[in-house]
Design a protein around this motif. Structure first.
Motif, PDB file in Angstrom:
ATOM      1  N   GLY A 200       0.776  -1.220   0.000  1.00 27.95           N
ATOM      2  CA  GLY A 200       0.000   0.000   0.000  1.00 27.95           C
ATOM      3  C   GLY A 200       0.811   1.274   0.000  1.00 27.95           C
ATOM      4  O   GLY A 200       0.241   2.372   0.053  1.00 27.95           O
ATOM      5  N   SER A 201       2.118   1.169  -0.057  1.00 30.92           N
ATOM      6  CA  SER A 201       2.981   2.351  -0.080  1.00 30.92           C
ATOM      7  C   SER A 201       3.825   2.351  -1.354  1.00 30.92           C
ATOM      8  O   SER A 201       3.905   1.351  -2.067  1.00 30.92           O
ATOM      9  N   ARG A 202       4.414   3.500  -1.639  1.00 32.88           N
ATOM     10  CA  ARG A 202       5.325   3.613  -2.772  1.00 32.88           C
ATOM     11  C   ARG A 202       6.759   3.591  -2.244  1.00 32.88           C
ATOM     12  O   ARG A 202       7.105   4.332  -1.322  1.00 32.88           O
ATOM     13  N   VAL A 203       7.576   2.710  -2.800  1.00 31.51           N
ATOM     14  CA  VAL A 203       8.979   2.619  -2.403  1.00 31.51           C
ATOM     15  C   VAL A 203       9.843   2.871  -3.622  1.00 31.51           C
ATOM     16  O   VAL A 203       9.419   2.691  -4.761  1.00 31.51           O
ATOM     17  N   LYS A 204      11.092   3.300  -3.373  1.00 29.15           N
ATOM     18  CA  LYS A 204      12.007   3.645  -4.451  1.00 29.15           C
ATOM     19  C   LYS A 204      13.159   2.654  -4.508  1.00 29.15           C
ATOM     20  O   LYS A 204      13.818   2.389  -3.493  1.00 29.15           O
ATOM     21  N   ALA A 205      13.386   2.117  -5.689  1.00 27.55           N
ATOM     22  CA  ALA A 205      14.546   1.266  -5.933  1.00 27.55           C
ATOM     23  C   ALA A 205      15.558   2.069  -6.742  1.00 27.55           C
ATOM     24  O   ALA A 205      15.244   2.551  -7.827  1.00 27.55           O
ATOM     25  N   THR A 206      16.776   2.224  -6.224  1.00 24.50           N
ATOM     26  CA  THR A 206      17.773   3.046  -6.908  1.00 24.50           C
ATOM     27  C   THR A 206      18.434   2.314  -8.069  1.00 24.50           C
ATOM     28  O   THR A 206      18.989   2.942  -8.965  1.00 24.50           O
ATOM     29  N   ASN A 207      18.423   0.977  -8.045  1.00 21.64           N
ATOM     30  CA  ASN A 207      18.990   0.165  -9.128  1.00 21.64           C
ATOM     31  C   ASN A 207      20.470   0.451  -9.372  1.00 21.64           C
ATOM     32  O   ASN A 207      20.944   0.442 -10.517  1.00 21.64           O
ATOM     33  N   HIS A 208      21.219   0.709  -8.293  1.00 13.85           N
ATOM     34  CA  HIS A 208      22.666   0.831  -8.437  1.00 13.85           C
ATOM     35  C   HIS A 208      23.227  -0.488  -8.961  1.00 13.85           C
ATOM     36  O   HIS A 208      22.755  -1.571  -8.585  1.00 13.85           O
ATOM     37  N   ASN A 209      24.261  -0.416  -9.800  1.00 17.36           N
ATOM     38  CA  ASN A 209      24.836  -1.648 -10.322  1.00 17.36           C
ATOM     39  C   ASN A 209      25.642  -2.375  -9.240  1.00 17.36           C
ATOM     40  O   ASN A 209      25.864  -1.850  -8.144  1.00 17.36           O
ATOM     41  N   TYR A 210      26.098  -3.575  -9.560  1.00 14.55           N
ATOM     42  CA  TYR A 210      26.743  -4.413  -8.546  1.00 14.55           C
ATOM     43  C   TYR A 210      28.062  -3.813  -8.047  1.00 14.55           C
ATOM     44  O   TYR A 210      28.448  -4.017  -6.882  1.00 14.55           O
ATOM     45  N   ILE A 211      28.751  -3.043  -8.894  1.00 15.84           N
ATOM     46  CA  ILE A 211      30.006  -2.420  -8.464  1.00 15.84           C
ATOM     47  C   ILE A 211      29.733  -1.346  -7.411  1.00 15.84           C
ATOM     48  O   ILE A 211      30.419  -1.258  -6.391  1.00 15.84           O
ATOM     49  N   ARG A 212      28.715  -0.539  -7.677  1.00 19.23           N
ATOM     50  CA  ARG A 212      28.349   0.479  -6.681  1.00 19.23           C
ATOM     51  C   ARG A 212      27.909  -0.175  -5.379  1.00 19.23           C
ATOM     52  O   ARG A 212      28.201   0.347  -4.284  1.00 19.23           O
ATOM     53  N   ARG A 213      27.225  -1.284  -5.454  1.00 15.37           N
ATOM     54  CA  ARG A 213      26.777  -1.979  -4.241  1.00 15.37           C
ATOM     55  C   ARG A 213      27.977  -2.407  -3.389  1.00 15.37           C
ATOM     56  O   ARG A 213      27.923  -2.401  -2.162  1.00 15.37           O
ATOM     57  N   TYR A 214      29.058  -2.781  -4.046  1.00 16.13           N
ATOM     58  CA  TYR A 214      30.278  -3.139  -3.322  1.00 16.13           C
ATOM     59  C   TYR A 214      30.787  -1.942  -2.522  1.00 16.13           C
ATOM     60  O   TYR A 214      31.045  -2.041  -1.310  1.00 16.13           O
ATOM     61  N   TYR A 215      30.956  -0.804  -3.193  1.00 16.72           N
ATOM     62  CA  TYR A 215      31.507   0.375  -2.525  1.00 16.72           C
ATOM     63  C   TYR A 215      30.585   0.894  -1.428  1.00 16.72           C
ATOM     64  O   TYR A 215      31.048   1.307  -0.352  1.00 16.72           O
ATOM     65  N   ILE A 216      29.287   0.916  -1.707  1.00 16.86           N
ATOM     66  CA  ILE A 216      28.329   1.394  -0.703  1.00 16.86           C
ATOM     67  C   ILE A 216      28.417   0.544   0.563  1.00 16.86           C
ATOM     68  O   ILE A 216      28.465   1.073   1.686  1.00 16.86           O
ATOM     69  N   THR A 217      28.455  -0.782   0.387  1.00 17.11           N
ATOM     70  CA  THR A 217      28.507  -1.681   1.538  1.00 17.11           C
ATOM     71  C   THR A 217      29.818  -1.538   2.295  1.00 17.11           C
ATOM     72  O   THR A 217      29.834  -1.380   3.524  1.00 17.11           O
ATOM     73  N   ARG A 218      30.922  -1.585   1.574  1.00 18.74           N
ATOM     74  CA  ARG A 218      32.239  -1.516   2.220  1.00 18.74           C
ATOM     75  C   ARG A 218      32.440  -0.200   2.960  1.00 18.74           C
ATOM     76  O   ARG A 218      32.823  -0.181   4.135  1.00 18.74           O
ATOM     77  N   ASN A 219      32.153   0.910   2.288  1.00 19.76           N
ATOM     78  CA  ASN A 219      32.418   2.220   2.877  1.00 19.76           C
ATOM     79  C   ASN A 219      31.436   2.556   3.992  1.00 19.76           C
ATOM     80  O   ASN A 219      31.770   3.314   4.919  1.00 19.76           O
ATOM     81  N   ARG A 220      30.228   2.022   3.905  1.00 17.84           N
ATOM     82  CA  ARG A 220      29.263   2.191   4.992  1.00 17.84           C
ATOM     83  C   ARG A 220      29.833   1.581   6.283  1.00 17.84           C
ATOM     84  O   ARG A 220      29.781   2.196   7.355  1.00 17.84           O
ATOM     85  N   LEU A 221      30.389   0.393   6.185  1.00 13.77           N
ATOM     86  CA  LEU A 221      30.927  -0.277   7.369  1.00 13.77           C
ATOM     87  C   LEU A 221      32.146   0.459   7.923  1.00 13.77           C
ATOM     88  O   LEU A 221      32.319   0.554   9.142  1.00 13.77           O
ATOM     89  N   TYR A 222      33.001   0.979   7.040  1.00 16.32           N
ATOM     90  CA  TYR A 222      34.126   1.784   7.506  1.00 16.32           C
ATOM     91  C   TYR A 222      33.636   3.004   8.280  1.00 16.32           C
ATOM     92  O   TYR A 222      34.202   3.375   9.313  1.00 16.32           O
ATOM     93  N   THR A 223      32.584   3.633   7.767  1.00 15.23           N
ATOM     94  CA  THR A 223      32.049   4.832   8.412  1.00 15.23           C
ATOM     95  C   THR A 223      31.419   4.491   9.756  1.00 15.23           C
ATOM     96  O   THR A 223      31.590   5.226  10.739  1.00 15.23           O
ATOM     97  N   TYR A 224      30.691   3.364   9.817  1.00 10.36           N
ATOM     98  CA  TYR A 224      30.133   2.918  11.099  1.00 10.36           C
ATOM     99  C   TYR A 224      31.241   2.748  12.140  1.00 10.36           C
ATOM    100  O   TYR A 224      31.121   3.191  13.287  1.00 10.36           O
ATOM    101  N   LYS A 225      32.318   2.086  11.735  1.00  8.45           N
ATOM    102  CA  LYS A 225      33.419   1.820  12.670  1.00  8.45           C
ATOM    103  C   LYS A 225      34.073   3.111  13.140  1.00  8.45           C
ATOM    104  O   LYS A 225      34.369   3.278  14.329  1.00  8.45           O
ATOM    105  N   LYS A 226      34.268   4.047  12.218  1.00  8.53           N
ATOM    106  CA  LYS A 226      34.973   5.283  12.540  1.00  8.53           C
ATOM    107  C   LYS A 226      34.197   6.164  13.502  1.00  8.53           C
ATOM    108  O   LYS A 226      34.773   6.833  14.360  1.00  8.53           O
TER     109      LYS A 226
END
Length: 295
Positions: free
Chosen positions: A217-243
């Motif tokens: 019943g809601s509208r959601v947004k899919a960004t459709n980033h490619n698999y390479i971007r998904r790698y960087y987003i995941t890796r750098n997110r965790l670095y930022t969490y740790k820092k």
């Protein structure tokens, strides 16, 4: 004019013809536009060479893709070293697919000038509209609203004080791409600065290849980033969490919840799911073993 105190940076990588109008929309009302090209193909360079003829535009040509962080830092360093730009107080950063209205910088800085705690401000950002979901072309900025404090904002369209860069440092080059903006904002906060959105100023921007879908019943947004971007987003997110785990736990909690929702959207609506999940898993592994830089 307040826009004369702003120098802008745009990073390009294989842009299409829209980059010409996007760049012209930016340079028309600021002191200078520095374009850093990350090794674009010959067809894209034709559009950039057209922009190089513009009086207030300078292009730095990288032979290869050195990453978003290093390219932005090249632009910042150029501005800091340029004698003609000594008067500049703000550095604006843009993606190649971002476009602004003629009074963009004027409105952004008018809001700042009327703000009582100027010394605390490091970054001003607009309210951004997903261009691919905008159907009528209108940019409905909200009127007469005070600056709204945020923990983090995206890089494109943001203005950061030159003196703040000189105090806290530049973008994290080892991230290569993705999460550079969040890390810089959190670093600014760790130095006592604040980040604000100017609600009456809007900007068109493309965040991936965004599509809307119906879910429960809601509208959601899919960004459709490619698999390479998904790698960087995941890796750098965790670095930022740790820092910033000790100082930004509330932001980490909110971002983690948003990430969990995004993960569900990827599984339900996006293509190449297995490849993206594999890249995200590799991003986790590389974050655990301390690998940074380009993939």
């Amino acid at each position: 004019m307040l826009g004369d105190t702003v120098a802008s940076i745009m990073v390009t990588y294989n842009p299409d013809s829209d980059v010409v109008e996007n760049a012209k929309s930016i340079v028309q009302s600021c002191a200078k536009l520095i374009i850093i090209d990350n090794g674009s193909n010959p067809d894209s360079k034709v559009y950039l060479q057209e922009l190089e003829k513009e009086q207030k535009t300078t292009i730095i040509w990288n032979k290869e893709n050195v990453g978003l962080g290093r390219a932005l830092n090249q632009g910042i360093q150029f501005i800091l070293n340029a004698e003609e730009l000594r008067h500049v107080k703000w550095i604006a950063t843009f993606d190649q697919d971002s476009t602004v209205q003629a009074d963009y910088f004027e409105k952004m800085l008018q809001s700042y000038e009327s703000f009582s705690e100027k010394e605390a401000v490091a970054i001003l950002a607009p309210s951004w509209i997903e261009q691919k979901l905008e159907t009528d072309g209108a940019l409905p900025g909200k009127q007469n609203l005070e600056l709204q404090e945020q923990r983090t904002v995206i890089t494109s369209g943001s203005l950061m004080k030159k003196v703040a860069f000189q105090k806290i440092g530049f973008f994290e080059e080892d991230y290569f791409i993705d999460f550079l903006d969040h890390e810089l904002c959190l670093r600014a906060r760790s130095h006592g600065y604040k980040i604000f959105i100017v609600p009456q100023v809007t900007m068109l921007h493309n965040l991936g290849n965004t599509q809307e879908h119906a879910l429960l019943g809601s509208r959601v947004k899919a960004t459709n980033h490619n698999y390479i971007r998904r790698y960087y987003i995941t890796r750098n997110r965790l670095y930022t969490y740790k820092k910033y785990f000790r100082t930004e736990q509330e932001w980490i909690k909110e971002d983690f919840i948003a990430t969990a929702k995004e993960f569900i959207i990827i599984l339900l609506f996006e293509q190449n799911r297995l490849k993206k999940l594999g890249s995200m898993t590799r991003g986790v592994w590389d974050a655990l073993r301390g690998k940074k830089g380009a993939l």
